[in-house]
Design a protein around this motif. Structure first.
Motif, PDB file in Angstrom:
ATOM      1  N   ARG A  72       0.831  -1.203   0.000  1.00 39.77           N
ATOM      2  CA  ARG A  72       0.000   0.000   0.000  1.00 39.77           C
ATOM      3  C   ARG A  72       0.867   1.254   0.000  1.00 39.77           C
ATOM      4  O   ARG A  72       2.026   1.234   0.413  1.00 39.77           O
ATOM      5  CB  ARG A  72      -0.916   0.033   1.220  1.00 39.77           C
ATOM      6  N   VAL A  73       0.272   2.345  -0.438  1.00 39.21           N
ATOM      7  CA  VAL A  73       0.931   3.652  -0.412  1.00 39.21           C
ATOM      8  C   VAL A  73       0.019   4.624   0.320  1.00 39.21           C
ATOM      9  O   VAL A  73      -1.163   4.739  -0.010  1.00 39.21           O
ATOM     10  CB  VAL A  73       1.221   4.180  -1.835  1.00 39.21           C
ATOM     11  N   SER A  74       0.551   5.273   1.334  1.00 33.58           N
ATOM     12  CA  SER A  74      -0.223   6.280   2.058  1.00 33.58           C
ATOM     13  C   SER A  74       0.503   7.606   1.985  1.00 33.58           C
ATOM     14  O   SER A  74       1.743   7.644   1.946  1.00 33.58           O
ATOM     15  CB  SER A  74      -0.418   5.871   3.522  1.00 33.58           C
ATOM     16  N   GLU A  75      -0.263   8.678   1.972  1.00 35.26           N
ATOM     17  CA  GLU A  75       0.321  10.015   1.935  1.00 35.26           C
ATOM     18  C   GLU A  75      -0.020  10.740   3.225  1.00 35.26           C
ATOM     19  O   GLU A  75      -1.193  10.945   3.546  1.00 35.26           O
ATOM     20  CB  GLU A  75      -0.198  10.791   0.724  1.00 35.26           C
ATOM     21  N   LEU A  76       1.007  11.095   3.957  1.00 33.44           N
ATOM     22  CA  LEU A  76       0.852  11.824   5.208  1.00 33.44           C
ATOM     23  C   LEU A  76       1.456  13.216   5.064  1.00 33.44           C
ATOM     24  O   LEU A  76       2.188  13.488   4.108  1.00 33.44           O
ATOM     25  CB  LEU A  76       1.552  11.083   6.350  1.00 33.44           C
TER      26      LEU A  76
END
Length: 361
Positions: A72-76
């Motif tokens: 998965r790729v998350s953007e914070l």
């Protein structure tokens, strides 16, 4: 008229003193700001850790660990240059609390020695792998005292005090007891930087606020996890000499080479205090769990639960600094024992190495 002049002089003196204090405060604030803005020279371990987690200044942060382990790729929210310097300083403090790797000019800013009486203690002794211990496959290890997992617990209920303790107060407890030191001010940059680093770890590992994760805290070993033979001093002493003394010393005073601590003290003036939760007499489950999880080096997990409790019990009988909960008599007794026991132990060792039939085993 004389009375008026006396009052004026007194007032002027008070104003002058307050003015000097104000100027001194301005100077100290300017020094702190310059230290905050100075580039950070990372330790080798911190450089490797932060590079692996792709720490950089940007508007968005994407965790390579999350992508590697889950796909998965998350953007914070990203980090500013000031954020990065705080995270870097926090990592350096965890890795090198005593400042052994710091340049002389950066020594006091880098490390936490002003809050520690011990010259051995370091954050990474308990929070191993810079607070992020993983196996070879990148899996986080149960009960490994992860800093990121500790931060996301927010105001964590502490069963030992019955209080909700914010992260900064838990750090204060470490410096008071585990480092046999002094409580930092809640606004001190030391706590700020360690918190910044711990918060970054939680983001890099995709940990959610308010959740409890398996690596949070230390995996403890209660008596119920053994065959209940009872914790034994003699077994513990034998096991300590066999499994621990080669690194931590026969007397538990640690190993120092060329002024650098290779293995920390488990007893004596450089060790944790009687109030530390690593002290078996204070909490009889934590040190045993740490030993079974992390010791001996290269043979982790080789000791039985009862072996770990026996070793922890033996270590607790060795002299060490008194904590805040003990009175002057206990403190005086511990100081006396820390002075008397080393020569007695060396004498017993000399007898044990002799060939006489009365040698101490």
């Amino acid at each position: 008229m004389a009375v008026v002049w006396v009052k004026l002089l007194r007032t002027a003196a008070i104003v002058a003193v307050l003015g000097l204090l104000y100027l001194l405060a301005i100077q100290k604030h300017a020094e702190r700001d310059s230290q905050r803005e100075a580039p950070v020279e990372l330790t080798a371990a911190c450089a490797e850790k932060l590079q692996a987690y792709a720490l950089s200044a940007s508007e968005v942060y994407r965790s390579p660990y999350l992508h590697k382990t889950t796909g998965r790729v998350s953007e914070l929210s990203g980090y500013s240059e000031a954020d990065i310097r705080a995270i870097q300083r926090g990592c350096n403090i965890v890795d090198d609390t005593q400042g052994q790797l710091a340049k002389q000019g950066a020594r006091e800013r880098w490390n936490a020695t002003r809050f520690s009486r011990s010259t051995h203690t370091s954050c990474d002794h308990c929070h191993q792998s810079l607070g992020d211990k993983q196996d070879s496959a990148g899996n986080r290890i149960v009960g490994s005292n992860g800093l990121g997992a500790s931060w996301v617990m927010a105001d964590m209920y502490d069963r030992f005090t019955g209080l909700l303790l914010p992260y900064e107060m838990r750090q204060m407890q470490c410096f008071i007891n585990s480092s046999n030191g002094f409580k930092p001010n809640a606004a001190d940059d030391l706590l700020r930087d360690i918190t910044a680093y711990s918060r970054f770890l939680s983001a890099a590992l995709d940990l959610k606020i308010g959740h409890r994760y398996p690596e949070q805290g230390m995996e403890e070993i209660p008596a119920s996890a053994t065959l209940r033979r009872g914790d034994d001093y003699v077994r513990g002493a034998h096991l300590y000499r066999e499994k621990c003394a080669a690194c931590h010393g026969v007397q538990g005073f640690g190993t120092v080479v060329d002024g650098k601590v290779l293995y920390p003290a488990l007893a004596g003036p450089e060790s944790f205090s009687l109030d530390s939760r690593m002290h078996f007499g204070r909490v009889n489950t934590v040190m045993a769990g740490f030993i079974c999880r992390n010791m001996p080096l290269g043979q982790e997990g080789s000791l039985a639960n009862q072996d770990c409790r026996d070793i922890a019990y033996y270590i607790s009988t060795l002299p060490r600094p008194a904590g805040d909960r003990q009175g002057p008599l206990v403190a005086a007794w511990q100081q006396l024992m820390m002075g008397v026991m080393p020569p007695l132990t060396r004498y017993a060792e000399s007898l044990g190495r002799s060939d006489t039939p009365h040698a101490i085993p």
